[in-house]
Design an enzyme around this catalytic site. Structure first.
Site, PDB file in Angstrom:
ATOM      1  N   SER A   1     -12.286  -6.941 -12.865  1.00  0.00           N
ATOM      2  CA  SER A   1     -11.960  -6.993 -11.479  1.00  0.00           C
ATOM      3  C   SER A   1     -10.584  -8.159 -11.359  1.00  0.00           C
ATOM      4  O   SER A   1     -10.203  -8.237 -10.479  1.00  0.00           O
ATOM      5  CB  SER A   1     -13.082  -7.819 -10.714  1.00  0.00           C
ATOM      6  OG  SER A   1     -13.438  -9.028 -11.359  1.00  0.00           O
TER       7      SER A   1
ATOM      8  N   ASN B   1     -22.079 -15.469  -9.683  1.00  0.00           N
ATOM      9  CA  ASN B   1     -22.487 -14.949  -8.426  1.00  0.00           C
ATOM     10  C   ASN B   1     -22.267 -15.910  -7.449  1.00  0.00           C
ATOM     11  O   ASN B   1     -21.901 -15.596  -6.351  1.00  0.00           O
ATOM     12  CB  ASN B   1     -23.807 -14.668  -8.664  1.00  0.00           C
ATOM     13  CG  ASN B   1     -24.342 -13.392  -9.713  1.00  0.00           C
ATOM     14  OD1 ASN B   1     -23.372 -12.830 -10.090  1.00  0.00           O
ATOM     15  ND2 ASN B   1     -25.550 -13.252  -9.695  1.00  0.00           N
TER      16      ASN B   1
ATOM     17  N   THR C   1      -3.758   5.451  35.349  1.00  0.00           N
ATOM     18  CA  THR C   1      -5.238   5.685  35.167  1.00  0.00           C
ATOM     19  C   THR C   1      -4.870   7.442  34.565  1.00  0.00           C
ATOM     20  O   THR C   1      -4.178   8.183  35.329  1.00  0.00           O
ATOM     21  CB  THR C   1      -6.155   5.774  36.142  1.00  0.00           C
ATOM     22  OG1 THR C   1      -5.851   6.632  37.101  1.00  0.00           O
ATOM     23  CG2 THR C   1      -6.545   4.251  36.751  1.00  0.00           C
ATOM     24  N   HIS C   2      -5.760   7.843  33.747  1.00  0.00           N
ATOM     25  CA  HIS C   2      -5.647   9.048  33.095  1.00  0.00           C
ATOM     26  C   HIS C   2      -4.259   9.569  32.622  1.00  0.00           C
ATOM     27  O   HIS C   2      -3.785  10.839  32.450  1.00  0.00           O
ATOM     28  CB  HIS C   2      -6.192  10.355  34.049  1.00  0.00           C
ATOM     29  CG  HIS C   2      -7.413   9.841  34.721  1.00  0.00           C
ATOM     30  ND1 HIS C   2      -8.680  10.322  34.123  1.00  0.00           N
ATOM     31  CD2 HIS C   2      -7.718   9.233  35.779  1.00  0.00           C
ATOM     32  CE1 HIS C   2      -9.593   9.790  34.965  1.00  0.00           C
ATOM     33  NE2 HIS C   2      -8.728   8.983  36.047  1.00  0.00           N
TER      34      HIS C   2
ATOM     35  N   SER D   1      16.783   9.936  11.572  1.00  0.00           N
ATOM     36  CA  SER D   1      16.238  11.093  10.867  1.00  0.00           C
ATOM     37  C   SER D   1      17.256  11.379  10.002  1.00  0.00           C
ATOM     38  O   SER D   1      18.493  11.306  10.118  1.00  0.00           O
ATOM     39  CB  SER D   1      16.152  12.025  12.118  1.00  0.00           C
ATOM     40  OG  SER D   1      16.253  13.429  11.470  1.00  0.00           O
TER      41      SER D   1
ATOM     42  N   LYS E   1      18.747  11.035  16.520  1.00  0.00           N
ATOM     43  CA  LYS E   1      17.305  10.386  16.456  1.00  0.00           C
ATOM     44  C   LYS E   1      17.210   9.004  16.312  1.00  0.00           C
ATOM     45  O   LYS E   1      17.991   8.375  15.687  1.00  0.00           O
ATOM     46  CB  LYS E   1      16.554  11.011  15.525  1.00  0.00           C
ATOM     47  CG  LYS E   1      16.326  12.546  15.994  1.00  0.00           C
ATOM     48  CD  LYS E   1      15.114  12.540  16.754  1.00  0.00           C
ATOM     49  CE  LYS E   1      13.715  12.779  16.215  1.00  0.00           C
ATOM     50  NZ  LYS E   1      12.597  13.005  16.927  1.00  0.00           N
TER      51      LYS E   1
ATOM     52  N   ASN F   1      13.953   6.424  16.167  1.00  0.00           N
ATOM     53  CA  ASN F   1      12.485   6.801  16.046  1.00  0.00           C
ATOM     54  C   ASN F   1      11.840   5.479  16.217  1.00  0.00           C
ATOM     55  O   ASN F   1      12.069   4.428  15.422  1.00  0.00           O
ATOM     56  CB  ASN F   1      12.010   7.603  14.934  1.00  0.00           C
ATOM     57  CG  ASN F   1      12.537   9.131  14.976  1.00  0.00           C
ATOM     58  OD1 ASN F   1      12.850   9.511  15.960  1.00  0.00           O
ATOM     59  ND2 ASN F   1      13.066   9.493  13.623  1.00  0.00           N
TER      60      ASN F   1
ATOM     61  N   GLU G   1       4.486   3.654  15.321  1.00  0.00           N
ATOM     62  CA  GLU G   1       3.486   4.842  14.756  1.00  0.00           C
ATOM     63  C   GLU G   1       3.154   4.324  13.493  1.00  0.00           C
ATOM     64  O   GLU G   1       1.763   4.529  13.435  1.00  0.00           O
ATOM     65  CB  GLU G   1       4.458   5.927  14.347  1.00  0.00           C
ATOM     66  CG  GLU G   1       5.085   6.839  15.583  1.00  0.00           C
ATOM     67  CD  GLU G   1       6.224   7.539  15.326  1.00  0.00           C
ATOM     68  OE1 GLU G   1       6.415   7.980  14.190  1.00  0.00           O
ATOM     69  OE2 GLU G   1       7.107   8.182  16.249  1.00  0.00           O
TER      70      GLU G   1
ATOM     71  N   TYR H   1     -27.711 -10.417  -6.081  1.00  0.00           N
ATOM     72  CA  TYR H   1     -26.358  -9.940  -6.360  1.00  0.00           C
ATOM     73  C   TYR H   1     -26.503  -8.663  -6.897  1.00  0.00           C
ATOM     74  O   TYR H   1     -27.518  -8.243  -8.026  1.00  0.00           O
ATOM     75  CB  TYR H   1     -25.675 -10.907  -7.104  1.00  0.00           C
ATOM     76  CG  TYR H   1     -24.238 -10.358  -7.606  1.00  0.00           C
ATOM     77  CD1 TYR H   1     -23.217 -10.418  -6.788  1.00  0.00           C
ATOM     78  CD2 TYR H   1     -24.166  -9.539  -8.935  1.00  0.00           C
ATOM     79  CE1 TYR H   1     -22.023 -10.075  -7.204  1.00  0.00           C
ATOM     80  CE2 TYR H   1     -22.899  -9.118  -9.365  1.00  0.00           C
ATOM     81  CZ  TYR H   1     -21.897  -9.144  -8.362  1.00  0.00           C
ATOM     82  OH  TYR H   1     -20.628  -8.598  -8.908  1.00  0.00           O
TER      83      TYR H   1
ATOM     84  N   GLN I   1     -18.979  -6.301  -5.696  1.00  0.00           N
ATOM     85  CA  GLN I   1     -17.541  -6.421  -6.257  1.00  0.00           C
ATOM     86  C   GLN I   1     -16.625  -5.451  -5.431  1.00  0.00           C
ATOM     87  O   GLN I   1     -15.275  -5.752  -5.411  1.00  0.00           O
ATOM     88  CB  GLN I   1     -17.498  -6.143  -7.792  1.00  0.00           C
ATOM     89  CG  GLN I   1     -16.127  -6.152  -8.407  1.00  0.00           C
ATOM     90  CD  GLN I   1     -16.057  -6.243  -9.932  1.00  0.00           C
ATOM     91  OE1 GLN I   1     -16.530  -7.060 -10.378  1.00  0.00           O
ATOM     92  NE2 GLN I   1     -15.505  -5.077 -10.414  1.00  0.00           N
TER      93      GLN I   1
ATOM     94  N   LYS J   1     -13.876  -6.809  -2.455  1.00  0.00           N
ATOM     95  CA  LYS J   1     -12.497  -7.221  -2.525  1.00  0.00           C
ATOM     96  C   LYS J   1     -11.544  -6.479  -2.316  1.00  0.00           C
ATOM     97  O   LYS J   1     -10.476  -6.646  -1.113  1.00  0.00           O
ATOM     98  CB  LYS J   1     -12.282  -7.969  -3.918  1.00  0.00           C
ATOM     99  CG  LYS J   1     -13.443  -9.055  -4.076  1.00  0.00           C
ATOM    100  CD  LYS J   1     -13.456  -9.743  -5.387  1.00  0.00           C
ATOM    101  CE  LYS J   1     -14.630 -10.349  -5.395  1.00  0.00           C
ATOM    102  NZ  LYS J   1     -15.789  -9.575  -5.389  1.00  0.00           N
TER     103      LYS J   1
HETATM  104  N1  ARG Z   1     -16.415  -9.739 -10.307  1.00  0.00           N
HETATM  105  C1  ARG Z   1     -17.576  -9.967  -9.846  1.00  0.00           C
HETATM  106  C2  ARG Z   1     -17.629  -9.886  -8.455  1.00  0.00           C
HETATM  107  O1  ARG Z   1     -16.616  -9.679  -7.793  1.00  0.00           O
HETATM  108  C3  ARG Z   1     -18.084 -11.343  -9.942  1.00  0.00           C
HETATM  109  C4  ARG Z   1     -19.442 -11.713 -10.248  1.00  0.00           C
HETATM  110  C5  ARG Z   1     -19.799 -11.258 -11.429  1.00  0.00           C
HETATM  111  N2  ARG Z   1     -21.479 -11.522 -11.466  1.00  0.00           N
HETATM  112  C6  ARG Z   1     -22.246 -10.542 -12.395  1.00  0.00           C
HETATM  113  N3  ARG Z   1     -23.395 -10.861 -12.384  1.00  0.00           N
HETATM  114  N4  ARG Z   1     -21.556  -9.813 -13.157  1.00  0.00           N
HETATM  115  O2  ARG Z   1     -18.723  -9.502  -7.831  1.00  0.00           O
END
Ligand code: ARG
Length: 459
Positions: free
Chosen positions: A23, A110, A155-156, A277, A283, A285, A290, A317, A322, A325
């Site tokens: 990760s 964890n 409205t509408h 454009s 143009k 834009n 958007e 956990y 993971q 993130k």
């Molecule tokens: N990279 C892991 C996560 O984002 C960290 C925790 C890892 N824990 C484990 N038991 N493998 O969740």
């Protein structure tokens, strides 16, 4: 491959497995939070006599060195480590040797990652809040300057009744104000510290969890170690609040796009916030609006992904988590970018006040007020509604607006009309008579502006 485990393995991890599992490519984003958490952890371990003062000093010195070196570009967070936690620990051991190996005492990745993500999210909540505040300040400025800029309220998407630009902007002010209060709610609810929960069942070391919580500016320690390491509710709440911000920005963008069309010409987006454009030289834009509207889908997607990821996870956990993130980081960066750009766009946009007022006049937005005039002269509302309906039909046929009809023409449809009808249906009167709280009348709006000004001063 550089990982924190391996003792019980007899084979190297398959390279593809390693890559799939790692990760570091994204959790390096919270290296500062990871180091901050470790410093608090070590401070607490020493206070509890689990580490010596000397060990603490060395570890903290090493961690601060890593932080500085990364910040100043001397140390690169390389992808050869499994995650940010391994990177920091391995570097610490390289720097200070034996004491570095004690950093992870009484801790699991964890609870560590649960902490890092909370620390990161907390910082980001404040950043999003600051951007919302800048947008509100900009909106308030537009409101103060446009208390008598008349425009049609819709409205509408059909012209309905006259309002002012201040009133229209005031609606968005309320939305973004609620978004800020959601930020504050989430911050408050999530502000408990998971550190010290271990892998899932606490630890056997005499940790002082309340102390670590205090060092890291949390209100308290979390109360169940299994929940601590597997709670991602706050991310779901945050993603939901971010989605709501995007929904508001998207509605606003849609209006800016419509108002900026050649047909409306209510606003002109500044050249600096428009694009051209490659083929059509004429143009200009509204790409920014958007894109903001378009990116809304991406943030909603993050919320749906997160809800779906969490829905089948047994306690405690699991590695599924993971996945929290990348999508959260992406949603945060997207919302922050959109808020900043949107604020820039509206603060440089020109409002075509005459065009807005003409549009309000020519759309029969004062028809309700004409009916109210009749009611004030003793006609029942239902009959008045019918009479004004006839006036509108007459005007459409002649291609004129209500205030362009002569008094004779009015009286042909109803003898109740007198010369003062023109005053009664002028844009100014129509708006000014609306004086209840939250209505567009100037006095009512001034009060709301004062309330909102105070709110911005205090929050
Ligand atoms: N990279 C892991 C996560 O984002 C960290 C925790 C890892 N824990 C484990 N038991 N493998 O969740």
């Amino acid at each position: 491959m550089a990982q924190l485990w391996g003792g019980r393995f007899t084979k190297e991890t398959d390279q593809l497995v390693y890559n799939f599992n790692a990760s570091i490519s994204f959790d390096k984003k919270f290296y500062q939070q990871d180091i901050r958490g470790s410093i608090a952890h070590v401070t607490m371990l020493a206070k509890q006599g689990i580490l010596t003062e000397e060990e603490k000093k060395q570890i903290i010195g090493g961690l601060q060195g890593i932080l500085k070196d990364v910040q100043e570009g001397r140390l690169e967070i390389s992808d050869k480590y499994e995650d940010i936690h391994s990177f920091v620990e391995a570097n610490l051991i390289d720097r200070i040797g034996e004491p570095g190996k004690k950093l992870h005492t009484g801790r699991s990745r964890n609870d560590q990652v649960a902490l890092d993500m909370k620390l990161y999210t907390r910082d980001e909540i404040l950043e999003v809040d600051a951007l919302l505040k800048s947008l509100l300040e900009e909106l308030l400025k537009i409101m103060e300057e446009n208390l008598d800029t008349f425009m049609p309220g819709f409205t509408h998407l059909q012209k309905a009744q006259p309002i002012t630009l201040a009133h229209h902007m005031g609606a968005y002010f309320e939305m973004f104000k609620r978004d800020r209060s959601r930020m504050a709610d989430i911050y408050k609810r999530m502000n408990t510290c998971p550190l010290g929960s271990g892998a899932l069942a606490g630890t056997t070391y005499p940790l002082d969890r309340e102390y670590t919580a205090e060092l890291l500016d949390f209100d308290s320690a979390t109360l169940n170690s299994m929940d601590s390491v597997s709670d991602r509710d706050y991310l779901i709440e945050f993603l939901s609040a971010l989605s709501t911000i995007m929904m508001h920005l998207s509605r606003f963008s849609e209006e800016v796009i419509i108002w900026n069309t050649n047909e409306y010409q209510f606003v002109e987006i500044d050249d600096a916030y428009s694009t051209g454009s490659s083929i059509m030289p004429q143009k200009k834009n509204p790409d920014i609006a958007e894109l903001v509207r378009g990116k809304t889908g991406r943030v909603y997607g993050a919320l749906m992904s997160m809800l779906t990821t969490m829905k089948g996870i047994p306690l405690a956990y699991n590695k599924d988590m993971q996945e929290d993130k990348e999508l959260t980081f992406d949603a945060i960066d997207t919302v922050k970018g959109c808020l900043a750009l949107f604020t820039g766009m509206i603060s440089t946009m020109t409002f075509n006040k005459n065009r807005m007022e003409d549009s309000a006049k020519n759309g029969f937005t004062n028809a309700t007020d004409a009916a109210d005039y009749l009611v004030n002269h003793g006609v029942a509302f239902r009959d008045a509604h019918g009479i004004v309906g006839q006036l509108v039909l007459y005007c459409i046929d002649k291609g004129i607006s209500l205030d362009e009809m002569s008094l004779e023409e009015y009286q042909k449809i109803s003898p109740v009309f007198r010369e003062d009808i023109y005053e009664a249906i002028s844009m100014k009167t129509c708006v000014e008579k609306r004086t209840t709280i939250g209505a567009p009348g100037q006095e009512a709006m001034k009060q709301i502006i004062a309330v909102n000004k105070k709110y911005l001063e205090e929050n």
